[in-house]
Design an enzyme around this catalytic site. Structure first.
Site, PDB file in Angstrom:
ATOM      1  N   LYS A   1      -6.406  -5.796  -3.011  1.00  0.00           N
ATOM      2  CA  LYS A   1      -7.190  -6.171  -1.837  1.00  0.00           C
ATOM      3  C   LYS A   1      -8.262  -5.122  -1.557  1.00  0.00           C
ATOM      4  CE  LYS A   1      -3.665  -4.338   1.378  1.00  0.00           C
ATOM      5  NZ  LYS A   1      -4.483  -3.408   2.203  1.00  0.00           N
TER       6      LYS A   1
ATOM      7  N   HIS B   1     -10.261  -0.186  -3.738  1.00  0.00           N
ATOM      8  CA  HIS B   1     -11.656  -0.199  -3.332  1.00  0.00           C
ATOM      9  C   HIS B   1     -12.598   0.319  -4.419  1.00  0.00           C
ATOM     10  CE1 HIS B   1     -10.328  -1.125   0.658  1.00  0.00           C
ATOM     11  NE2 HIS B   1      -9.800   0.063   0.894  1.00  0.00           N
TER      12      HIS B   1
ATOM     13  N   CYS C   1      -2.104  -2.802   8.113  1.00  0.00           N
ATOM     14  CA  CYS C   1      -2.012  -3.686   6.945  1.00  0.00           C
ATOM     15  C   CYS C   1      -0.722  -4.500   6.910  1.00  0.00           C
ATOM     16  CB  CYS C   1      -2.157  -2.868   5.659  1.00  0.00           C
ATOM     17  SG  CYS C   1      -3.819  -2.158   5.469  1.00  0.00           S
TER      18      CYS C   1
ATOM     19  N   ASP D   1       0.803  -1.237   0.000  1.00  0.00           N
ATOM     20  CA  ASP D   1       0.000   0.000   0.000  1.00  0.00           C
ATOM     21  C   ASP D   1       0.830   1.279   0.000  1.00  0.00           C
ATOM     22  OD1 ASP D   1      -1.907  -1.946   0.242  1.00  0.00           O
ATOM     23  OD2 ASP D   1      -2.647  -1.319   2.202  1.00  0.00           O
TER      24      ASP D   1
END
Length: 389
Positions: free
Chosen positions: A216, A139, A261, A100
């Site tokens: 993810k 997302h 995360c 990320d």
């Protein structure tokens, strides 16, 4: 989406596929290897290794990931990923898992103070590893972790009376659905919406065509901190399979954020039988007060926390001498035995300590970035995954 190594891992028992191995050692024909059958397999796999009954028991418990007392074909794959029949030893390969390192976590709606500083550290590290994996928070525009989505009633909550007044970093209860059970969810400002500027990796992060990619948090009804599974472990991202295909045994986690995360990815990776390490100076936490508790949890799960210089040196040593003795392998996998239980006990969706509002890093500048991403509502859900490399 690229594969992370130039060649596929050498297959074990080259004359047999895993299914054939099952046929040979599944003496009672029930489609699973029970403890006695597994011990026969292990003694044949490691002739002359002198494995004791205690060693056999340790290996059996490690392979029995679901605690059923039997070994399924997927669990056998996990063991065979690093066994080399010719040398009768375990062959190690390393992967750098970059988690990320995206604009919204560096300068956008969920910016972490000082996070840009990890980018050159990760760039310095990457070429020392056999493989590199880039993990993306990815997302849809309306997502169960977004406070904006919760406040407009898009997300089915138990606390419907709070609609319109929910704040970032508050907790809600997501109603159960066909995909996962009812559970607690922390709410964040809208972030890492697929195909927006905020979802892109930092412009200075080095990425190459051969890097693996994993996405993810792609489903609107369930969040995913870990690069391996979603938060309820209802959906697999596919990372385990890709790492196994490449023959990876040792995974080193870097990125954002250390206490959420990165931690979740490390615990899941350890649970899946990889040897896991976290590189502390190549990560940043969302909340500094959670660093030491996170390190304590990782330590209990056998996940090592090290510096980038230590990780680089270790990866170089593994490249130079990838063979691992059977007994050493047993030692390494035994230390992760508590990973699954620790991950289940962690309240992954609870707010960071003393955090009840948007962090100072999320100033008017980052809120402006959030508003800019919101203007694209009409087109985001229809865009396909881009070519990222």
């Amino acid at each position: 989406m690229g594969l992370c190594c130039a060649t596929r891992a050498k297959p074990v028992f080259k004359s047999q596929a895993a299914a054939s191995i099952f046929a040979d050692y599944d003496l009672n024909g029930n489609g699973e290897l029970e403890t006695g059958e597994l011990k026969i397999f292990l003694r044949d796999a490691f002739p002359g290794a002198g494995l004791s009954d205690e060693d056999m028991d340790a290996l059996s418990k490690e392979f029995d990931a679901d605690n059923t007392g039997t070994i399924g074909i997927n669990e056998l794959h996990a063991f065979l990923r690093c066994y080399d029949q010719e040398s009768q030893s375990m062959i190690r390969k390393t992967a750098l898992l970059v988690i990320d390192v995206q604009n919204d976590f560096i300068s956008g709606t969920l910016a972490v103070e000082g996070s840009e500083a990890i980018v050159p550290i990760i760039n310095t590290m990457r070429d020392s590893f056999d493989c590199v994996v880039i993990s993306y928070d990815w997302h849809p525009y309306e997502h169960c972790s977004f406070v904006e989505s919760a406040n407009t009633g898009v997300v089915p909550l138990l606390e419907m009376e709070k609609l319109g007044s929910l704040k970032p970093f508050s907790e809600v209860t997501l109603r159960s659905d066909a995909d996962r059970k009812e559970h607690t969810q922390m709410l964040y400002p809208r972030h890492a919406v697929k195909n927006t500027e905020g979802s892109k990796c930092h412009s200075d992060l080095v990425m190459k065509p051969e890097d693996m990619s994993v996405f993810k948090g792609v489903k609107p009804n369930i969040d995913s901190y870990s690069a391996f599974f979603d938060n309820c472990k209802a959906n697999d991202t596919g990372l385990t399979k890709q790492l196994e295909y490449a023959g990876v045994t040792d995974v080193y986690c870097v990125g954002l954020v250390f206490d959420i995360c990165v931690k979740s990815s490390a615990l899941h990776g350890a649970e899946m039988g990889f040897r896991l390490s976290v590189v502390e100076d190549a990560c940043k936490p969302l909340n500094q007060s959670d660093v030491e508790p996170t390190k304590a949890t990782l330590g209990k799960a056998g996940v090592r926390v090290m510096s980038s210089s230590e990780a680089i040196e270790e990866a170089k040593q593994i490249k130079a001498n990838p063979k691992m003795a059977v007994r050493d392998y047993i030692h390494h996998v035994k230390v992760h035995k508590r990973a699954a239980a620790l991950h289940r006990s962690e309240t992954l969706s609870s707010p960071p300590a003393q955090m009840t509002e948007v962090p100072a890093a999320c100033t008017s500048k980052t809120r402006s970035a959030q508003q800019a991403s919101m203007t694209s509502e009409g087109r985001l859900n229809d865009v396909i995954l881009p070519k990222l490399h």
